[in-house]
Write a protein that holds these residues in place. Structure first.
Motif, mmCIF file in Angstrom:
data_model
loop_
_atom_site.group_PDB
_atom_site.id
_atom_site.type_symbol
_atom_site.label_atom_id
_atom_site.label_comp_id
_atom_site.label_asym_id
_atom_site.label_seq_id
_atom_site.Cartn_x
_atom_site.Cartn_y
_atom_site.Cartn_z
ATOM 1 N N LEU A 207 0.804 -1.232 0.000
ATOM 2 C CA LEU A 207 0.000 0.000 0.000
ATOM 3 C C LEU A 207 0.829 1.271 0.000
ATOM 4 C CD1 LEU A 207 -2.785 -0.909 2.583
ATOM 5 C CD2 LEU A 207 -2.805 -1.150 0.113
ATOM 6 N N GLY A 208 2.157 1.124 0.124
ATOM 7 C CA GLY A 208 3.032 2.284 0.341
ATOM 8 C C GLY A 208 2.785 3.445 -0.594
ATOM 9 N N ARG A 209 2.798 3.177 -1.885
ATOM 10 C CA ARG A 209 2.695 4.286 -2.848
ATOM 11 C C ARG A 209 1.354 5.011 -2.723
ATOM 12 N NH1 ARG A 209 4.591 2.865 -8.603
ATOM 13 N NH2 ARG A 209 6.581 2.847 -7.525
ATOM 14 N N GLY A 210 0.294 4.222 -2.561
ATOM 15 C CA GLY A 210 -1.033 4.818 -2.413
ATOM 16 C C GLY A 210 -1.115 5.681 -1.155
ATOM 17 N N PRO A 272 4.501 8.139 4.712
ATOM 18 C CA PRO A 272 3.680 6.985 5.095
ATOM 19 C C PRO A 272 4.223 5.655 4.569
ATOM 20 C CG PRO A 272 2.295 8.771 4.329
ATOM 21 C CD PRO A 272 3.710 9.186 4.050
ATOM 22 N N ALA A 273 4.783 5.641 3.369
ATOM 23 C CA ALA A 273 5.268 4.374 2.808
ATOM 24 C C ALA A 273 6.453 3.852 3.610
ATOM 25 C CB ALA A 273 5.657 4.562 1.352
ATOM 26 N N ARG A 274 7.359 4.747 3.965
ATOM 27 C CA ARG A 274 8.539 4.323 4.713
ATOM 28 C C ARG A 274 8.181 3.921 6.130
ATOM 29 N NH1 ARG A 274 13.674 8.005 2.904
ATOM 30 N NH2 ARG A 274 13.836 7.024 0.870
ATOM 31 N N LEU A 275 7.091 4.495 6.627
ATOM 32 C CA LEU A 275 6.687 4.187 7.998
ATOM 33 C C LEU A 275 6.219 2.737 8.132
ATOM 34 C CD1 LEU A 275 6.451 5.561 10.726
ATOM 35 C CD2 LEU A 275 4.146 6.248 10.144
ATOM 36 N N LEU A 276 5.762 2.129 7.040
ATOM 37 C CA LEU A 276 5.180 0.782 7.122
ATOM 38 C C LEU A 276 6.191 -0.220 7.679
ATOM 39 C CD1 LEU A 276 3.147 0.524 3.791
ATOM 40 C CD2 LEU A 276 2.259 0.905 6.077
#
Lengths: 330, 251
Positions: A207-210, A272-276
């Motif tokens: 889901l990172g990019r979204g 947000p993507a890096r936070l995953l």
């Protein structure tokens, strides 16, 4: 801090804590005995302790902790709200309701897998209801409302089950289970949780990019080529699978999914993507550390893991609120 | 992709039409100002044209796949949302999203597009700053830079210059005119009729969901249209400095 360095440090922390979790416990084995029992299988009692008690417990701490951290980060990213946590969409509450029903009816005592199975079923029903309530094209707001409604309903039903429980012992069983713990779990629990957990991680990791694009809002993200309907479906199913599996084997453990993304966000430049991935590792580390702590603080009293994470998490959260307020100059 | 074609586009909220039966042909090289009073349906028309709203009729953009549309058109919503304190460079980099394949990392071409967009919006010195720490007008420029980094042949912008200081309003409108001159299509909803008259090659006037007038600014901003649609009387003149338009009073 560089992103790759952060990931290496967090991974190292998880490995160190995992080893510590294997070496610390009430059986009082020396580190040498522990390692040789785990690897060579020599020494009967020690082997039993290591392979059947400490190893599955440590693995579950990693699975459940990473699920909570990852789900928290994904939900916060989707809802663009740092207060979101995995319990928000009602899946944890519904899984807990399933487990409580299994305890109340005595099924849990009769079959080992009845309790986690019922909890998974609860999570599955929750996903169906959630998607039905929130509608196929609904935005973040309808998902929050549906989640709150579902949580409230599951909470009410759980209290009803407690209310109607036949005797105080059954009620105590339920209350203790709901506090959340990893004590006395076996590899049966690991094998039950593992497929759902991995499937959930896989869905959320994509889901990172979204989630990055959603920084600009739903309209802009959709215009950037993000299919929001699909993203939301993957999010809900992913969170339900890994958090549902976590509740099924460990009970409801709060605050990990709320605190970990919050702590790590500044270290990944708020992306947000890096936070995953960072939150997944951070969640695993936090739960391993907490599970070690419950064994060290009150070894003879069976301090519940969920109680400790709440005790740790709430003050930390208050501190974060205070810090945010100071930053906003209010 | 040649321009934007809308045919018989209608959007309903319940039984009420918010946008009614609009047909338009917009061509590359045009800087189109979408004007009309509040509630005329400007935002709804643009969102429907992008396929972000259920609609009747057709829009050439809405018929594209989600990914193709991301490469064909950049969209600047009216709500200037920046949810997380990411760096300006990261935020502008989000414009590259439609150009990245699954799992693909941004490459030198993306970095060049981001740098060019930052430079064009006069934001190069802001690259490392946290986007949420900037002023409202600065954030608006960062978001325009994001749309530029998308390098799409079409730009649809909903009130892009609201809240900017006068100098940046003019530079932004100048930028839109330049983009059009480079062969792109710009469609911007505007409330500043003076800037619309000066920089747009074409104006589309809407009222209550319907298209009222469409043409060069001088043909759209007639005393009759102004009185009928906006309830305004205005001064308009061709000067050596270009067209000047100043609303005078409410009629």
């Amino acid at each position: 801090m560089r992103y790759s360095l952060l990931l290496w440090l967090l991974s190292l922390l998880v490995v160190v804590l995992f080893c510590a979790a294997l070496l610390i416990g009430p059986a009082g084995l020396s580190p040498g005995e522990s390692v040789s029992a785990l690897l060579t299988g020599r020494g009967d009692a020690a082997v039993l302790v290591m392979r059947e008690i400490r190893l599955p417990r440590a693995i579950l701490a990693v699975l459940v902790g990473a699920s909570l951290g990852l789900s928290g980060a994904a939900l916060q990213g989707y809802l663009r709200n740092p207060l979101a946590e995995p319990g928000l969409i009602g899946v944890s509450g519904s899984a807990a309701l399933g487990a409580v029903i299994a305890l109340q009816t005595g099924l849990a005592a009769a079959y080992t897998l009845a309790l986690p199975g019922a909890a998974l079923l609860g999570a599955l029903v929750a996903v169906g209801l959630l998607l039905g309530l929130a509608g196929p094209r609904g935005g973040a707001f309808t998902l929050i409302l549906a989640g709150i409604a579902l949580s409230a309903l599951a909470g009410a039903a759980t209290t009803l089950v407690l209310n109607l429980s036949p005797n105080p012992y059954a009620a105590a069983d339920i209350v203790f289970w709901m506090m959340g713990s990893l004590a006395d779990r076996s590899f049966t629990h690991v094998w039950l949780a593992l497929p759902f957990t991995l499937a959930g991680w896989l869905l959320l990791a994509g889901l990172g990019r979204g989630l990055d694009a959603l920084t600009l809002g739903e309209d802009a993200a959709e215009a950037l080529g993000i299919r929001l309907t699909r993203l939301r479906l993957a999010l809900v199913v992913g969170v339900a699978a890994c958090v549902g599996a976590g509740v099924a084997v460990a009970g409801a453990i709060g605050f990990v999914g709320l605190i970990v993304p919050h702590l790590l966000r500044p270290l990944v430049g708020a992306r947000p993507a890096r936070l995953l991935l960072a939150s997944a590792l951070g969640g695993a580390a936090l739960l391993l550390a907490s599970d070690i702590a419950v064994r060290l603080i009150l070894p003879e009293r069976d301090l519940k893991l969920g109680v400790l994470t709440a005790l740790l998490g709430a003050p930390l959260f208050l501190h974060l609120i205070y810090k945010t307020r100071r930053e906003q100059g209010a | 992709m040649t321009g934007l074609t809308l045919s018989n586009l209608s959007v309903y909220r319940g039984p009420c039409p918010v946008v009614e039966d609009i047909s338009l042909n917009l061509h590359p090289g045009e800087c189109v100002g979408l004007i009309g009073p509040n509630g005329a349906g400007k935002t709804t028309l643009m969102r429907a044209a992008l396929g972000l709203l259920p609609h009747k009729g057709t829009s050439s953009l809405a018929r594209l796949s989600t990914a193709e549309r991301g490469r064909a058109a950049a969209w600047l919503p009216q709500m200037r949302e920046i949810a997380w304190p990411v760096s300006v460079e990261t935020l502008v980099g989000l414009g590259r999203t439609p150009h990245l394949g699954p799992g693909q990392r941004p490459g030198p071409r993306d970095a060049a597009a981001i740098a060019a967009a930052l430079a064009r919006m006069d934001l190069t010195d802001f690259a490392a700053r946290r986007a949420t720490a900037l002023s409202g007008g600065e954030q608006a420029r960062v978001l325009i830079a994001r749309a530029l980094a998308q390098e799409a042949p079409m730009l649809l912008a909903d009130e892009p210059i609201a809240g900017l200081d006068p100098a940046h309003q003019i530079t932004t409108m100048r930028l839109f005119a330049d983009l059009a001159a480079e062969g792109r299509l710009v469609l911007a909803a505007l409330h500043d009729l003076g800037l619309a008259a000066r920089f747009c090659t074409r104006l589309i006037l809407m009222q209550r969901g319907r298209l009222v007038a469409d043409g060069p600014p001088a043909e759209v901003l007639t005393p009759d249209n102004l009185a009928r649609v906006f309830g305004l009387r205005a001064y308009m003149a061709d000067t050596p400095d270009g067209p000047v338009f100043q609303p005078l009073e409410v009629v």
